[in-house]
Design a protein around this motif. Structure first.
Motif, short mmCIF file in Angstrom:
data_model
loop_
_atom_site.label_atom_id
_atom_site.label_comp_id
_atom_site.label_asym_id
_atom_site.label_seq_id
_atom_site.Cartn_x
_atom_site.Cartn_y
_atom_site.Cartn_z
N ALA A 321 27.41 -1.54 -26.73
CA ALA A 321 26.65 -2.28 -27.73
C ALA A 321 27.57 -3.16 -28.57
N ALA A 322 28.75 -2.63 -28.94
CA ALA A 322 29.70 -3.40 -29.75
C ALA A 322 30.23 -4.60 -28.98
N LEU A 323 30.65 -4.38 -27.74
CA LEU A 323 31.18 -5.47 -26.94
C LEU A 323 30.13 -6.54 -26.67
N ASP A 324 28.90 -6.13 -26.39
CA ASP A 324 27.84 -7.09 -26.11
C ASP A 324 27.46 -7.90 -27.35
N ALA A 325 27.74 -7.32 -28.51
CA ALA A 325 27.47 -8.03 -29.77
C ALA A 325 28.66 -8.87 -30.22
N GLY A 326 29.72 -8.89 -29.42
CA GLY A 326 30.89 -9.70 -29.76
C GLY A 326 31.87 -9.04 -30.69
N ARG A 327 31.72 -7.74 -30.91
CA ARG A 327 32.64 -7.04 -31.81
C ARG A 327 33.91 -6.64 -31.05
N THR A 328 34.97 -6.40 -31.79
CA THR A 328 36.24 -6.00 -31.20
C THR A 328 36.31 -4.49 -31.05
N VAL A 329 36.70 -4.03 -29.87
CA VAL A 329 36.93 -2.61 -29.63
C VAL A 329 38.36 -2.48 -29.10
N SER A 330 39.12 -1.56 -29.68
CA SER A 330 40.52 -1.42 -29.31
C SER A 330 40.67 -0.78 -27.94
N GLY A 331 41.63 -1.29 -27.19
CA GLY A 331 41.96 -0.69 -25.90
C GLY A 331 43.24 0.11 -25.95
N GLU A 332 43.71 0.45 -27.15
CA GLU A 332 44.94 1.24 -27.30
C GLU A 332 44.78 2.60 -26.63
N VAL A 333 45.81 3.01 -25.90
CA VAL A 333 45.73 4.24 -25.12
C VAL A 333 45.63 5.48 -26.01
N GLY A 334 46.37 5.50 -27.12
CA GLY A 334 46.42 6.68 -27.98
C GLY A 334 45.06 7.14 -28.47
N PRO A 335 44.27 6.27 -29.14
CA PRO A 335 42.95 6.69 -29.62
C PRO A 335 42.01 7.12 -28.49
N TRP A 336 42.10 6.44 -27.35
CA TRP A 336 41.23 6.83 -26.25
C TRP A 336 41.65 8.17 -25.66
N GLY A 337 42.93 8.45 -25.67
CA GLY A 337 43.40 9.76 -25.23
C GLY A 337 42.84 10.87 -26.11
N ARG A 338 42.78 10.62 -27.42
CA ARG A 338 42.22 11.63 -28.34
C ARG A 338 40.73 11.83 -28.08
N ILE A 339 40.01 10.76 -27.79
CA ILE A 339 38.59 10.90 -27.47
C ILE A 339 38.41 11.72 -26.20
N GLU A 340 39.21 11.44 -25.19
CA GLU A 340 39.08 12.20 -23.93
C GLU A 340 39.37 13.68 -24.13
N ARG A 341 40.38 13.98 -24.96
CA ARG A 341 40.67 15.40 -25.23
C ARG A 341 39.54 16.04 -26.01
N ARG A 342 38.96 15.30 -26.94
CA ARG A 342 37.85 15.84 -27.73
C ARG A 342 36.65 16.16 -26.83
N LEU A 343 36.46 15.36 -25.78
CA LEU A 343 35.34 15.57 -24.88
C LEU A 343 35.67 16.53 -23.74
N GLY A 344 36.91 17.04 -23.71
CA GLY A 344 37.30 17.98 -22.67
C GLY A 344 37.56 17.33 -21.33
N LEU A 345 37.82 16.01 -21.33
CA LEU A 345 38.08 15.30 -20.08
C LEU A 345 39.50 15.49 -19.59
N VAL A 346 40.41 15.79 -20.52
CA VAL A 346 41.80 16.11 -20.17
C VAL A 346 42.22 17.29 -21.02
N GLN A 347 43.20 18.03 -20.53
CA GLN A 347 43.71 19.15 -21.28
C GLN A 347 44.78 18.70 -22.25
N PRO A 348 44.68 19.05 -23.54
CA PRO A 348 45.71 18.63 -24.48
C PRO A 348 47.06 19.25 -24.17
N ALA A 349 48.12 18.52 -24.44
CA ALA A 349 49.46 19.05 -24.23
C ALA A 349 49.75 20.15 -25.25
#
Length: 353
Positions: A321-349
């Motif tokens: 929704a944000a991208l389609d509305a022209g808003r900026t979404v960060s592609g930084e690896v660090g924040p996305w890694g935290r989201i994946e760990r929060r969702l259980g998609l990867v095991q935290p170190a």
């Protein structure tokens, strides 16, 4: 079928019950190499037991459907309610419509390539057995023992005017050890030495989906595709007019999905195949309760609690929704890694959160 689903009815039934047939990828969805993906086998057995037939459609052309079937049996997949089609069969069907029965075709790749050509009434010939004879076509598929000489032969034949058919152009293949070169990498290698272009039959082209759907005997609106690759499974399902479930157990990551262009966006998303048994709204549903706030780091702000399946959907819906509305979404690896760990998609170190 998606447009008929309301928020209330979507929550009341499992995803798979909305469809009469399932086209399911294999590598990265059901197994990785010799090992089953967690929860995949149990889910498939429940799906087929409920009366929903499954066709496993794979771009991996290196093995025959019977060999793949033996692998599935060993993993514990129930013996009935499913079948296997691969891109070698789609390649053979394409050539069988254009060549006379018995026509010689060079087969490069695993044993599944030659097997499919034989079953289609053509005569497969290995590159090493060509000698000075000519062939009308050459099929290039994946095989762990493909040699430089065979790849060179594909180029020679294509340059000489033979019909060059590539079973698929997947650049990578998931394995238990990580990503390995796929058939697309080998096709690209041949293309560097020839001016010819291959005819591709595997996903995301429609041929393999149509072959699978013919096995199911279902209409487009009643058929669901499940896969782990946005550029093949999901883009192909969209181009074929089919709904799709994207699973995060294989080649593409959550960040890949979040930044996917419209042609590669799935109808549904889940951590793995068990999402077929969960009630869920289509990912593109943008009702307020499906959206999250973007934090100061320009990525979705995750709540402290919540069901992971619904949060996963909300993350993706929010970014689209944000991208389609022209808003900026960060592609930084660090924040996305935290989201994946929060969702259980990867095991935290160890020692991290």
């Amino acid at each position: 079928m998606t447009g008929e689903i309301t928020a209330k009815s979507a929550r009341a039934e499992s995803l798979v019950t909305r469809y009469r047939g399932l086209i399911c990828d294999l590598d990265g969805v059901v197994y990785r190499g010799a090992s089953a993906v967690p929860r995949a086998v149990e889910t498939l057995n429940r799906v087929t037991a409920s009366g929903v037939p499954v066709v496993f459609a794979t771009n991996n052309a290196s093995r025959s459907p019977e060999h793949v079937g033996d692998h599935l049996h060993k993993l514990g997949v129930a013996p009935h309610g499913w079948s296997v089609v691969n891109s070698s069969q789609a390649a053979a069907a394409y050539l069988a419509q254009r060549l006379a029965p018995g026509t010689r075709v060079c087969a490069v790749g695993g044993p599944g390539v030659a097997r499919a050509l034989s079953e289609a009434g053509l005569t497969p010939v290995r590159a090493a057995d060509l000698g000075g004879t000519t062939v009308e076509a050459v099929v290039q598929g994946l095989g762990s023992d493909v040699t430089w000489t065979e790849l060179a032969t594909v180029g020679y034949l294509a340059e000489a005017g033979a019909t060059w058919v590539a079973t698929n152009v997947d650049l990578t293949l998931p394995t238990p050890y990580g990503r390995a070169p796929g058939n697309g990498a080998l096709v690209a290698l041949v293309q560097t030495a020839t001016r010819a272009l291959p005819h591709v039959v595997g996903k995301p082209r429609a041929a393999l989906f149509e072959l699978a759907r013919s096995r199911l005997g279902t209409d487009r609106r009643d058929t669901l595709v499940c896969g782990d690759r946005l550029d093949t499974d999901i883009a192909g399902a969209n181009s074929a007019g089919l709904d799709s479930l994207f699973v995060l157990s294989g080649a593409s990551s959550l960040q890949d999905l979040a930044f996917a262009e419209r042609p590669a966006r799935p109808t549904y998303v889940a951590t793995d195949l068990s999402g077929l048994l969960s009630p869920a709204l289509p990912v593109h549903t943008t009702s307020p309760d499906c959206l999250l706030e973007l934090g100061p780091d320009a990525v979705p702000r995750m709540p402290g609690a919540g069901e992971n399946g619904k949060l996963l959907q909300s993350v993706v819906t929010t970014v689209w929704a944000a991208l389609d509305a022209g808003r900026t979404v960060s592609g930084e690896v660090g924040p996305w890694g935290r989201i994946e760990r929060r969702l259980g998609l990867v095991q935290p170190a160890p020692g991290t959160r």
